[in-house]
Design a protein around this motif. Structure first.
Motif, PDB file in Angstrom:
ATOM      1  N   ASP A   2       0.857  -1.194   0.000  1.00  0.00           N
ATOM      2  CA  ASP A   2       0.000   0.000   0.000  1.00  0.00           C
ATOM      3  C   ASP A   2       0.893   1.245   0.000  1.00  0.00           C
ATOM      4  O   ASP A   2       1.192   1.821   1.049  1.00  0.00           O
ATOM      5  N   LEU A   3       1.304   1.634  -1.197  1.00  0.00           N
ATOM      6  CA  LEU A   3       2.276   2.720  -1.339  1.00  0.00           C
ATOM      7  C   LEU A   3       1.779   4.025  -0.714  1.00  0.00           C
ATOM      8  O   LEU A   3       2.516   4.700   0.022  1.00  0.00           O
ATOM      9  N   ALA A   4       0.530   4.377  -0.980  1.00  0.00           N
ATOM     10  CA  ALA A   4      -0.015   5.645  -0.483  1.00  0.00           C
ATOM     11  C   ALA A   4      -0.001   5.676   1.043  1.00  0.00           C
ATOM     12  O   ALA A   4       0.430   6.655   1.662  1.00  0.00           O
ATOM     13  N   ALA A   5      -0.465   4.579   1.661  1.00  0.00           N
ATOM     14  CA  ALA A   5      -0.511   4.531   3.123  1.00  0.00           C
ATOM     15  C   ALA A   5       0.906   4.580   3.702  1.00  0.00           C
ATOM     16  O   ALA A   5       1.162   5.273   4.688  1.00  0.00           O
ATOM     17  N   LYS A  52       3.590   5.896   2.395  1.00  0.00           N
ATOM     18  CA  LYS A  52       4.142   7.248   2.257  1.00  0.00           C
ATOM     19  C   LYS A  52       3.590   8.168   3.337  1.00  0.00           C
ATOM     20  O   LYS A  52       4.311   8.987   3.905  1.00  0.00           O
ATOM     21  N   LYS A  53       2.294   8.033   3.587  1.00  0.00           N
ATOM     22  CA  LYS A  53       1.644   8.909   4.556  1.00  0.00           C
ATOM     23  C   LYS A  53       2.164   8.652   5.980  1.00  0.00           C
ATOM     24  O   LYS A  53       2.278   9.571   6.787  1.00  0.00           O
ATOM     25  N   ASN A  77       9.031   5.231  -6.078  1.00  0.00           N
ATOM     26  CA  ASN A  77       7.579   5.060  -6.046  1.00  0.00           C
ATOM     27  C   ASN A  77       7.171   3.598  -6.007  1.00  0.00           C
ATOM     28  O   ASN A  77       6.308   3.158  -6.757  1.00  0.00           O
ATOM     29  N   THR A 136       6.991  -0.271  -3.545  1.00  0.00           N
ATOM     30  CA  THR A 136       7.149  -1.047  -2.315  1.00  0.00           C
ATOM     31  C   THR A 136       7.793  -2.404  -2.620  1.00  0.00           C
ATOM     32  O   THR A 136       7.891  -3.266  -1.749  1.00  0.00           O
ATOM     33  N   SER A 162      11.706  12.184   0.581  1.00  0.00           N
ATOM     34  CA  SER A 162      10.312  12.508   0.915  1.00  0.00           C
ATOM     35  C   SER A 162      10.131  13.993   1.188  1.00  0.00           C
ATOM     36  O   SER A 162       9.018  14.498   1.137  1.00  0.00           O
TER      37      SER A 162
END
Lengths: 274, 439
Positions: free
Chosen positions: A63-66, A68-69, A125, A127, A182
Motif C-alpha cells: 500500500d504505497l499511499a498509506a 508514504k503517509k 515510487n 514497495t 520525501s
C-alpha cells in the motif's frame, strides 16, 4: 518517598557515578527530572513501535499511499528521543543511517532502516522488494524498546541531549538533507526541537534558580522556532514539504537554532554535571 | 604599523640559529638558494618529525585603531580568507549589537593575549587552536558591507554608498548563487591559515544569532626568495605562473592612495563613508590543465608579459612600465593582451586604477577530474564603477577568458576605520541613518 537519597538514586538506577563527581549540584535535584525523562522516552518509544508496525505493515501489503503517509509521522518519535536512541550505535545505524553514511550509496547492503525504505517509496515510487527491510526495521525498533527499558539513564546524557538534538537540527535539518527523498524534514525538525525542549522543561526549575535570564533567552528562541515551524503546519497536523519553506523563514530559523545549540551546550556545566 | 617583538623563547634558540643561518645563506645565494633549507633543516639537528615549523613572526601585529581599516594597504601576508555572511539581525538594535561584538572580537584577535577560558565543565569559549596564548600572527580582519544590508530591514537605505550595487554577471561569468554576494564580508589575512581560521571560529561562536556564513574562500600568496640588495621585490605568482600585481599603484604613496583607494571628503558619497573603500571580490577559476597545454609564447602574448621575469613585452624587468604609444597596432604587446586591456596607460584610463590584493586558491577536484583552483581576486578602489567595473568591462572578451571562469564573489563597501576604544566598527554608518521605530 521516604527513601534516603542514596536508596532513591539506586532504585531509579541513576547512581552510576560516585556522588562526589556530581560536584556543585545536589544530585537529588536531578532524580525527578531524569526519571520523568525516562517516562517520556518510554512513551515516545511505545508510539514509535506502534506506528512502525503500521508503517511496515503498509509497506509489506504494497500500500504505497498509506506507507508514504505514515513515513514521517512514524519516525518523528525516533527523532525526539535521539540522544537516548543513539546510545545504541548498532541500532542507530540500522534504523536511521542516511545514504551519505554508505560509500556504496543506496546499493550498500548495510543501508537499512527508515531512509532506505524512504528511498524506495519516494524516489522509486515502489514497495517492491521491501519485505526484508520492513521486517528488519520492525525488529530493530522492538529491540530498541527492550534495551531502553533496561537502561540506566546517565544524567549527563539526558541533560546533554538537549544540545545534541539542536546540533542535529543545525547540521542536517536546516539544510533539508535528512529526508531527501520525501522532503518531510520539518517533521524531524519539530521532533528534534520538541525533544530538546522537553529536556529543558524538565530541568527548568534548577536552571531558573541559578540563571533566570538564560532560561528566558532559551524560552524565547524555542518560541521563535515553534512560531516559524507552525506556519508550515498542514490541516492534518502534519507539515509541508521542505522545498516549500521560504528562504527568509529558513534564515530566520538559523539564528535561534544556532543560539539554542550554543546555549544548551552549557546546560550540563550549569547543572554541575561532569 | 607592525611591531614585531623579539621572540627569544629559550626552547626556540637553537632552531632560531638555524633559521637565521638559512636566511643569510638564502640572501647570499639569492634565487639559487632553494636547495639550502632542506639540507640545513636536517643537518645533524635532533629534530622530530612532528616538531612544529618555527617562526619568530607569530607576534607581528597591527594597531587596530586608525582612520582606515587594516588589510587594505597592509602588505599582503601568506594566508588570506574572504568570508561572506548573511546578517540575521532582526532590527537596528541587533545590528548595533552585531557591530559592537564584532568590534570587540576583532580588537582582541588582532592584538592577541590569553585566550578566554571558563569552568572546565562548560564548553571552552576559545577553540584553542592557537593554544592558551592567542598570537596575533600579523592578523587583520577587514569589515565590509554588501548592498543588501541597505534594504528595508535596518532603515539604512538613505546611507547607502552611491556606487554600491549587487554584483552583476559579466559575459564570461558562470556565477554560482551559493558563492555570491552577502550582507557583510570579512577579509582575514595572517601569516598562517590557522590564525585566520581561529579568528573566524571565534567570530562565528560569538555571533550565532546574528551572523550566518554564506560562503568562504581561502587563498595563499607564495613567499618569494629574497632579492639582492638594491633590487626591487618581485611580485608573487598566480596559478597561471605569472607575476600578479606588477602594475599595482604604489601603496606607500599616501596621496595616490587617497585618490585611488579611499573615499575622500570631496565626493558625492555620504559623509560617513569617508575613509572607507569599495571592495570587489571575484572567485576566478583557472583552467590550469588547459593552460599548461598552451605554448609559452601564446601564454605570454595573452598576458602581455614575460612569464619568467614578469617584464612587459617591451621591457627587461618586472617594474618596467610598458610604453604602448609606439605600438598602436599591437605588434609588440597585443591590443587584447590582459595587461593592456586592464590598464591601457592612457590619460583617460588613469581614473580606473585599482589596488589589487589577490590570493591563489586551490579547492579540490571537479567532477571531470580537473583541478579546482584559481584566483581569489580582491581589489579596493574609491569608485567601484570607475574602478573594477570599468576594468572588467574592458577585459570582456579578452583571449585569457578561454582559461578563466569567474564563479563567485560580490561587491562590498569597506567601512571606515575605528578611531579609538570609544569608537566601534560601523558606528558612523549606524549614526548616519535615522533609527527606525521598531515595533
Amino acid at each position: 518517598m521516604k527513601k534516603t537519597p542514596f536508596a532513591l538514586l539506586i532504585t531509579l538506577g541513576l547512581l552510576h557515578t560516585p556522588l562526589s563527581a556530581l560536584a556543585a549540584t545536589a544530585p537529588l535535584d536531578l532524580v525527578g527530572p531524569v526519571s520523568d525523562y525516562k517516562i517520556y522516552v518510554t512513551e515516545q518509544l511505545d508510539l514509535l513501535a506502534d506506528n512502525t508496525q503500521q508503517f511496515t505493515d503498509a509497506v509489506k501489503k504494497g500500500d504505497l499511499a498509506a506507507a508514504k503517509k505514515l513515513y514521517a509521522p512514524t519516525r518523528v518519535h525516533y527523532e525526539s528521543i535521539e540522544p537516548i536512541a543513539e546510545l545504541f550505535s548498532d541500532l542507530d545505524a540500522s534504523i536511521d543511517s542516511r545514504v551519505d553514511d554508505h560509500e556504496q550509496g543506496v546499493k550498500a547492503p548495510d543501508f537499512t532502516g527508515f531512509h532506505r525504505i524512504e528511498y524506495s517509496l519516494f524516489s522509486e515510487n515502489s514497495t517492491q522488494g521491501l519485505n526484508e527491510l520492513a521486517d528488519g526495521l520492525s525488529k530493530d525498533v522492538q529491540d530498541l524498546q527492550k534495551r531502553v527499558a533496561g537502561l540506566t539513564f546517565p544524567p549527563e546524557k539526558v541533560v546533554g541531549g538537549a544540545a545534541s538534538l539542536m546540533e542535529e537540527v543545525a547540521a542536517t535539518k536546516i539544510s533539508g538533507e535528512e529526508d531527501r527523498y520525501s522532503h518531510t524534514d520539518l517533521y524531524d525538525f519539530q521532533g528534534n526541537v520538541d525533544g530538546a525542549k522537553k529536556i529543558f522543561d524538565l530541568f527548568r526549575s534548577q536552571i531558573q534558580q541559578s540563571d533566570q535570564a538564560f532560561a528566558a533567552k532559551v524560552d524565547k528562541n524555542f518560541a521563535t522556532v515553534d512560531r516559524i515551524l507552525a506556519k508550515y503546519r498542514t490541516q492534518d497536523g502534519g507539515f509541508e514539504t521542505y522545498d516549500k519553506i521560504k528562504d527568509n523563514d529558513r534564515k530566520a530559523l538559523i539564528g535561534p537554532v544556532n543560539t539554542l545549540a550554543e546555549d544548551l551546550s552549557t546546560l550540563r556545566g550549569k547543572l554541575g554535571l561532569n | 604599523m607592525s611591531d614585531s617583538e623579539n621572540s627569544l623563547d629559550p626552547f626556540n634558540l637553537q632552531r632560531r640559529r638555524v633559521l637565521l643561518g638559512m636566511g643569510v645563506a638564502g640572501a647570499a645565494l639569492a634565487g639559487g638558494a632553494l636547495s639550502c633549507p632542506a639540507m640545513a633543516a636536517s643537518g645533524g639537528q635532533n629534530v622530530q618529525v612532528t616538531q612544529a615549523p618555527s617562526s619568530d613572526k607569530t607576534r607581528d601585529r597591527h594597531d587596530y585603531y586608525d582612520q582606515h581599516q587594516n588589510g587594505i594597504l597592509t602588505p599582503r601576508p601568506a594566508a588570506g580568507m574572504l568570508v561572506a555572511f548573511d546578517v540575521l539581525a532582526s532590527d537596528r538594535q541587533d545590528l548595533e549589537r552585531l557591530f559592537r561584538t564584532l568590534n570587540q572580537r576583532i580588537a582582541f584577535l588582532v592584538k592577541g593575549g590569553p585566550a578566554p577560558h571558563a569552568d572546565p565543565r562548560l564548553p571552552p569559549p576559545d577553540s584553542g587552536i592557537l593554544g592558551p596564548q592567542v598570537t596575533p600572527d600579523n592578523l587583520t580582519v577587514t569589515v565590509s558591507v554588501g548592498a543588501s544590508l541597505f534594504d528595508e530591514r535596518f532603515g539604512l537605505a538613505t546611507a547607502k554608498p552611491k556606487r554600491l550595487s549587487r554584483m552583476q554577471g559579466f559575459p564570461n561569468d558562470a556565477l554560482e548563487p551559493a558563492q555570491c554576494h552577502g550582507d557583510l564580508s570579512l577579509q582575514f589575512c595572517a601569516h598562517t591559515a590557522d590564525t585566520n581560521i581561529h579568528a573566524l571560529r571565534d567570530i562565528v561562536k560569538n555571533l550565532p544569532d546574528l551572523l550566518l556564513v554564506r560562503w568562504k574562500q581561502e587563498g595563499t600568496v607564495p613567499p618569494q626568495a629574497p632579492t639582492k640588495p638594491g633590487e626591487p621585490a618581485q611580485s608573487a605568482r598566480n596559478f597561471l605562473g605569472f607575476r600578479d600585481g606588477s602594475a599595482n599603484p604604489d601603496s606607500t604613496d599616501n596621496s595616490l592612495m587617497n585618490s585611488i583607494v579611499w573615499v575622500g571628503p570631496e565626493t558625492d558619497e555620504p559623509h560617513w563613508a569617508v575613509n572607507g573603500s569599495y571592495q570587489a571580490v571575484r572567485i576566478i577559476r583557472n583552467f590550469v590543465e588547459r593552460w599548461d597545454r598552451t605554448p609559452l609564447q601564446e601564454q605570454q602574448s595573452i598576458f602581455g608579459r614575460n612569464k619568467a621575469s614578469g617584464a612587459p613585452m617591451d621591457g627587461a624587468h618586472e617594474t618596467d612600465v610598458p610604453d604602448y604609444s609606439n605600438d598602436p597596432d599591437g605588434k609588440v604587446t597585443r591590443l587584447d593582451a590582459h595587461i593592456r586591456l586592464a590598464n591601457p596607460r592612457t590619460a583617460q584610463t588613469r581614473n580606473s586604477l585599482i589596488l589589487r590584493r589577490p590570493f591563489n586558491y586551490s579547492n579540490g577536484v571537479n567532477k571531470n577530474g580537473q583541478l579546482d583552483m584559481g584566483l581569489l581576486f580582491i581589489c579596493y578602489q574609491s569608485d567601484l564603477e570607475q574602478g573594477f567595473i570599468a576594468v572588467q568591462t574592458r577585459l570582456n572578451g579578452e583571449p585569457l577568458e578561454e582559461y578563466l571562469k569567474p564563479v563567485g564573489g560580490g561587491y562590498f563597501f569597506t567601512l571606515p576605520g575605528v578611531r579609538d576604544e570609544q569608537d566601534f566598527i560601523g558606528r558612523s554608518l549606524l549614526n548616519a541613518a535615522a533609527p527606525v521605530a521598531n515595533a
